[in-house]
Design an enzyme around this catalytic site. Structure first.
Site, PDB file in Angstrom:
ATOM      1  N   GLY A  40       0.834  -1.210   0.000  1.00 39.46           N
ATOM      2  CA  GLY A  40       0.000   0.000   0.000  1.00 39.46           C
ATOM      3  C   GLY A  40       0.862   1.250   0.000  1.00 39.46           C
ATOM      4  N   ARG A 337     -20.344  12.920  12.462  1.00 41.59           N
ATOM      5  CA  ARG A 337     -20.991  12.340  11.282  1.00 41.59           C
ATOM      6  C   ARG A 337     -22.120  11.374  11.620  1.00 41.59           C
ATOM      7  NH1 ARG A 337     -15.437  11.465   7.795  1.00 41.59           N
ATOM      8  NH2 ARG A 337     -15.139  13.687   7.521  1.00 41.59           N
ATOM      9  N   HIS A 408     -18.616   5.546   3.922  1.00 41.93           N
ATOM     10  CA  HIS A 408     -17.468   6.397   3.639  1.00 41.93           C
ATOM     11  C   HIS A 408     -16.156   5.852   4.194  1.00 41.93           C
ATOM     12  CE1 HIS A 408     -15.257  10.085   3.045  1.00 41.93           C
ATOM     13  NE2 HIS A 408     -14.986  10.181   4.328  1.00 41.93           N
ATOM     14  N   GLU A 432      -6.056   3.197   7.525  1.00 40.19           N
ATOM     15  CA  GLU A 432      -7.464   2.798   7.622  1.00 40.19           C
ATOM     16  C   GLU A 432      -7.614   1.284   7.775  1.00 40.19           C
ATOM     17  OE1 GLU A 432     -10.070   4.623   4.726  1.00 40.19           O
ATOM     18  OE2 GLU A 432     -11.737   3.311   5.291  1.00 40.19           O
TER      19      GLU A 432
HETATM   20  C1  LIG Z   1     -13.944  10.866  -0.860  1.00 39.89           C
HETATM   21  C2  LIG Z   1     -13.177  10.783   0.415  1.00 39.89           C
HETATM   22  C3  LIG Z   1     -12.755  11.931   1.049  1.00 39.89           C
HETATM   23  C4  LIG Z   1     -12.048  11.870   2.249  1.00 39.89           C
HETATM   24  N1  LIG Z   1     -11.647  13.023   2.854  1.00 39.89           N
HETATM   25  C5  LIG Z   1     -10.940  12.956   4.010  1.00 39.89           C
HETATM   26  C6  LIG Z   1     -10.481  14.137   4.647  1.00 39.89           C
HETATM   27  O1  LIG Z   1     -10.706  15.249   4.185  1.00 39.89           O
HETATM   28  N2  LIG Z   1      -9.767  14.004   5.791  1.00 39.89           N
HETATM   29  C7  LIG Z   1      -9.484  12.796   6.346  1.00 39.89           C
HETATM   30  O2  LIG Z   1      -8.820  12.741   7.370  1.00 39.89           O
HETATM   31  N3  LIG Z   1      -9.889  11.658   5.742  1.00 39.89           N
HETATM   32  C8  LIG Z   1     -10.598  11.710   4.595  1.00 39.89           C
HETATM   33  N4  LIG Z   1     -11.019  10.550   3.994  1.00 39.89           N
HETATM   34  C9  LIG Z   1     -10.548   9.253   4.509  1.00 39.89           C
HETATM   35  C10 LIG Z   1      -9.099   9.035   4.068  1.00 39.89           C
HETATM   36  O3  LIG Z   1      -8.923   9.522   2.766  1.00 39.89           O
HETATM   37  C11 LIG Z   1      -8.683   7.573   4.084  1.00 39.89           C
HETATM   38  O4  LIG Z   1      -9.087   6.965   5.274  1.00 39.89           O
HETATM   39  C12 LIG Z   1      -7.168   7.453   3.994  1.00 39.89           C
HETATM   40  O5  LIG Z   1      -6.686   8.213   2.917  1.00 39.89           O
HETATM   41  C13 LIG Z   1      -6.736   6.006   3.860  1.00 39.89           C
HETATM   42  O6  LIG Z   1      -5.344   5.986   3.672  1.00 39.89           O
HETATM   43  P1  LIG Z   1      -4.557   4.612   3.679  1.00 39.89           P
HETATM   44  O7  LIG Z   1      -3.143   4.960   3.409  1.00 39.89           O
HETATM   45  O8  LIG Z   1      -4.863   3.879   4.925  1.00 39.89           O
HETATM   46  O9  LIG Z   1      -5.171   3.773   2.480  1.00 39.89           O
HETATM   47  P2  LIG Z   1      -5.356   4.105   0.913  1.00 39.89           P
HETATM   48  O10 LIG Z   1      -5.057   5.512   0.570  1.00 39.89           O
HETATM   49  O11 LIG Z   1      -6.699   3.556   0.552  1.00 39.89           O
HETATM   50  O12 LIG Z   1      -4.252   3.246   0.221  1.00 39.89           O
HETATM   51  C14 LIG Z   1      -4.353   1.858   0.109  1.00 39.89           C
HETATM   52  C15 LIG Z   1      -3.154   1.354  -0.642  1.00 39.89           C
HETATM   53  O13 LIG Z   1      -3.126  -0.046  -0.536  1.00 39.89           O
HETATM   54  C16 LIG Z   1      -2.920  -0.626  -1.801  1.00 39.89           C
HETATM   55  N5  LIG Z   1      -3.545  -1.945  -1.752  1.00 39.89           N
HETATM   56  C17 LIG Z   1      -4.735  -2.308  -1.229  1.00 39.89           C
HETATM   57  N6  LIG Z   1      -4.907  -3.629  -1.332  1.00 39.89           N
HETATM   58  C18 LIG Z   1      -3.802  -4.118  -1.909  1.00 39.89           C
HETATM   59  C19 LIG Z   1      -3.373  -5.409  -2.288  1.00 39.89           C
HETATM   60  N7  LIG Z   1      -4.114  -6.500  -2.048  1.00 39.89           N
HETATM   61  N8  LIG Z   1      -2.176  -5.528  -2.910  1.00 39.89           N
HETATM   62  C20 LIG Z   1      -1.392  -4.441  -3.161  1.00 39.89           C
HETATM   63  N9  LIG Z   1      -1.746  -3.205  -2.808  1.00 39.89           N
HETATM   64  C21 LIG Z   1      -2.930  -3.050  -2.194  1.00 39.89           C
HETATM   65  C22 LIG Z   1      -3.521   0.341  -2.781  1.00 39.89           C
HETATM   66  O14 LIG Z   1      -2.935   0.150  -4.046  1.00 39.89           O
HETATM   67  C23 LIG Z   1      -3.141   1.661  -2.123  1.00 39.89           C
HETATM   68  O15 LIG Z   1      -1.833   1.997  -2.518  1.00 39.89           O
HETATM   69  C24 LIG Z   1     -11.754  10.611   2.812  1.00 39.89           C
HETATM   70  C25 LIG Z   1     -12.178   9.449   2.180  1.00 39.89           C
HETATM   71  C26 LIG Z   1     -12.909   9.532   1.010  1.00 39.89           C
HETATM   72  C27 LIG Z   1     -13.424   8.276   0.399  1.00 39.89           C
END
Ligand SMILES: Cc1cc2nc3c(=O)[nH]c(=O)nc-3n(C[C@H](O)[C@H](O)[C@H](O)COP(=O)(O)OP(=O)(O)OC[C@H]3O[C@@H](n4cnc5c(N)ncnc54)[C@H](O)[C@@H]3O)c2cc1C
Length: 644
Positions: A40, A337, A408, A432
């Site tokens: 990720g 929310r 969401h 997340e």
């Molecule tokens: C529309 C929207 C708006 C938002 N706005 C806000 C905001 O303003 N403020 C806030 O705090 N939060 C916000 N959130 C929530 C926040 O964006 C996310 O919770 C956060 O960005 C998740 O980050 P992450 O690095 O955990 O995962 P992600 O950014 O989802 O990254 C996941 C990564 O894992 C990789 N991956 C997944 N499964 C596999 C697999 N099996 N093999 C290889 N790679 C894999 C993907 O390729 C990706 O690179 C928002 C969410 C949404 C949907």
């Protein structure tokens, strides 16, 4: 196994500092002898991979997109919290901690949440140093706005594209390390399973999404930063690719899954328009700084609006019910929310919904436009207004937006201890994908904060402790566990490709989503959940008989990719329902109709349910075992949450 969260002893404000001092270190020249896999490259993964490489570890990073910067984090709009108190409005680390614990309805760990608030101030400095273009005030200082569940302004933002700008910062740091050869980047690679040797994570199996090649990769530790599973509901604000596969495979290899039923339903999304849709669009919570939420005062007015007999702009002030301001005068439109979503649903259930479907309420900017001027509103939210207009063909500067809650975010995820380690040694989970910091309801702008806290400021310390313990001896890449795991991945792919029924994978996904939304969504009952469990089991059985998966493995085959992910969602859905059934109380985003106050608010049962539910996988079609991590509150008093 007894769950040990490893929360350090001692005063809340000293826990993290003391813990950091007590963790073992890996000396600089030994760091280069270790390899770490980071799956990720969203905010959690990119920040972790860049930071670990900067420290000297060798990193292999994986994502399924064509570039790390396309991770779903890019979609985040509104902002990121940081307890800087730039506004001098009463904020502090303790207040952010308190708001987050209360916002999560007292179902998160005090120690974790305090650490999150503590490092939030470093995150802002780190991102500014990287050049993230946060909005600034006229005098040049960083600007802030408010998000739900707080009475201070602590949210840093870059217009409506905060996630994108933060990700560009983390991605630049990551690219620097790719260029230096410390990170080897594998794009278009999907992690299909975790390899464990003697109960410890030692690698992963991946599928090259272009060629179909199944590969094994070994490492001293594996970090899953794979995002949330909101797409189990089919319709959500998440990117279409978001899925649970990595976490689910880890779960099947021994990582407990915690609070799977804690889902966040965001109150301000563009309403569903019909069956053709595969995606929903968020209208950022930041809009509730200036937008006022309302519904017509009577059913009759709502009906006339729905039939087009009157226009929304015809409704006088007296005909409008600003229900959040009326019911929660202290927080008004900026209640958390879960509270805002439930109230919107109440309006619709009461027959006061608007729009053709009747499943929407209004978010109105008329008052702020007349107070601040259209240009000022455009400067703050222009791109969100444009997005709304492009999708609905309605001009939100001239008439209120129509909004309705949508799935969401998922507060549940892999159980991790204070070090972010899952119940499998050497397997960590960040962002997340883990369950750690938000309890039963995440406050707005706290996901970006948590992802970056985990990646920039927590894992660089805690991982070293484990690596120092196991030592730098090379991992045996020829160990039979690699071949065995690879074989099970190939077998499953073949099983999917053998499906030659007559129903598409998307149809199953849509049906699952419908069941989840209907029975395990904004409101849940025992009866509905029992029904959902039966329906999901039937659907899963049917999937393995009648689904159709076209193409072959040795090609770019999105049908196959999707089939694997939906098959996992079909299993996860049942666990979410089991978890929702177990928790008979209401808390935050988990609203059991049987458990509410006379005013219709979530009614917790702290005597019975002040725990994190961690589920242990016991084999295919076997009931999972529930382990309870009791939550200990030494600093905050558990009270009925009130935003009045
Ligand atoms: C529309 C929207 C708006 C938002 N706005 C806000 C905001 O303003 N403020 C806030 O705090 N939060 C916000 N959130 C929530 C926040 O964006 C996310 O919770 C956060 O960005 C998740 O980050 P992450 O690095 O955990 O995962 P992600 O950014 O989802 O990254 C996941 C990564 O894992 C990789 N991956 C997944 N499964 C596999 C697999 N099996 N093999 C290889 N790679 C894999 C993907 O390729 C990706 O690179 C928002 C969410 C949404 C949907």
């Amino acid at each position: 196994m007894k769950l040990d969260a490893k929360i350090p002893q001692g005063p809340l404000a000293e826990k993290w500092s003391k813990h950091k001092f007590n963790l073992k270190l890996v000396n600089p020249s030994n760091k280069r002898k270790y390899t770490v896999i980071v799956v990720g490259t969203g905010l959690a993964g990119a920040s972790a991979a860049a930071s670990l490489a900067e420290l000297g570890y060798n990193v292999k990073a994986f994502c399924f997109q064509d570039s790390p910067r396309r991770a779903h984090s890019i979609a985040a709009q509104g902002g990121i919290n940081g307890a800087k108190n730039y506004q001098n409005d009463g904020d502090s680390v303790y207040r952010l901690f308190y708001d987050t614990i209360k916002g999560g309805d007292y179902r998160a760990r005090e120690g974790n949440v305090y650490r999150l608030a503590e490092v939030s101030v470093n995150i802002i400095d780190q991102c500014v140093a990287q050049g993230v273009p946060f909005a600034r005030e006229y005098g040049g200082l960083l600007d802030n706005r408010s998000f739900g569940g707080s009475q201070v302004s602590r949210t840093f933002y870059a217009r409506g594209q905060t996630g994108q700008q933060l990700l560009l910062g983390a991605y630049s740091a990551l690219n620097r390390q790719i260029n230096l050869g410390k990170v080897k980047m594998f794009t278009r690679h999907e992690m299909m399973d975790v390899v464990t040797i003697d109960g410890e994570a030692k690698g992963i199996v991946t599928r090259d999404l272009i060629s179909g090649a199944i590969e094994t990769h070994s490492a001293h530790a594996v970090l899953l930063c794979t995002g949330g599973y909101g797409n189990v509901f089919y319709l959500s604000t998440n990117a279409m690719g978001c899925n649970v596969t990595a976490a689910w495979k880890a779960h099947k290899r021994g990582a407990y899954f915690a609070n799977p039923c804690f889902t966040q339903i965001h109150p301000t999304c563009i309403p569903v328009t019909g069956d053709h849709q595969s995606k929903l669009t968020l209208m950022s919570e930041s809009l509730r700084n200036d937008g006022r939420v309302w519904a017509p005062k009577t059913k009759e007015l709502a009906e006339k609006l729905r039939k087009g007999e009157i226009k929304v702009t015809d409704l006088k002030e007296d005909d409008r019910d600003y229900f959040l301001e009326r019911k929660y005068p202290a927080f008004g439109n900026l209640v958390p929310r879960d509270v805002a979503s439930r109230n919107a649903k109440e309006m619709v259930d009461d027959g006061r919904g608007v729009g053709a479907s009747g499943i929407a309420v209004y978010l109105d900017f008329a008052e702020s436009i007349s107070r601040l001027g259209e240009d000022a509103v455009r400067a703050k939210y222009g791109n969100l207004f444009d997005m709304y207009q492009q999708i609905t063909d309605e001009n939100p500067y001239k008439q209120p937006m129509r909004i309705y809650p949508a799935v969401h975010y998922t507060m549940g995820g892999l159980w991790v201890d204070y070090n972010l380690q899952t119940t499998v040694k050497g397997l960590y989970c960040l962002g997340e994908a883990n369950f750690s910091d938000h309890g039963a309801n995440r406050l707005g702008a706290s996901a970006l904060m948590q992802g970056l806290a985990d990646g920039y400021f927590v894992i660089p310390y805690t991982l070293g402790d484990y690596l120092a313990t196991i030592g730098p001896k090379a991992v045996d890449a020829d160990h039979p566990a690699f071949e065995e795991t690879k074989k099970s991945v190939v077998d499953r792919i073949n099983k999917l490709l053998a499906l030659k029924g007559n129903k598409t994978v998307s149809e199953y996904h849509r049906e699952l989503g419908h069941i989840m939304w209907e029975y395990c969504g904004m409101a849940r009952t025992e009866e509905g959940l029992i029904k959902a469990k039966g329906l999901i089991c039937e659907l899963r059985e049917d999937f393995w008989k009648n689904a159709i998966v076209t193409g072959v493995n040795e090609e770019f085959n999105q049908n196959l990719e999707n089939a694997g992910r939906v098959a996992d969602f079909l299993e996860l859905g049942e666990l979410m329902v089991d978890d929702a059934l177990d928790r008979k109380e209401s808390c935050g985003g988990h609203f059991r109709l049987e458990s509410q106050t006379p005013e219709g608010e979530a009614l917790r049962d702290d005597d019975q349910y002040a725990y994190a539910a961690a589920w242990e996988y016991k084999g295919d079609n076997q009931p999972e075992t529930l382990h309870k991590e009791e939550l200990v509150f030494e600093n905050v008093k558990l009270t009925q949450r009130s935003y009045k």
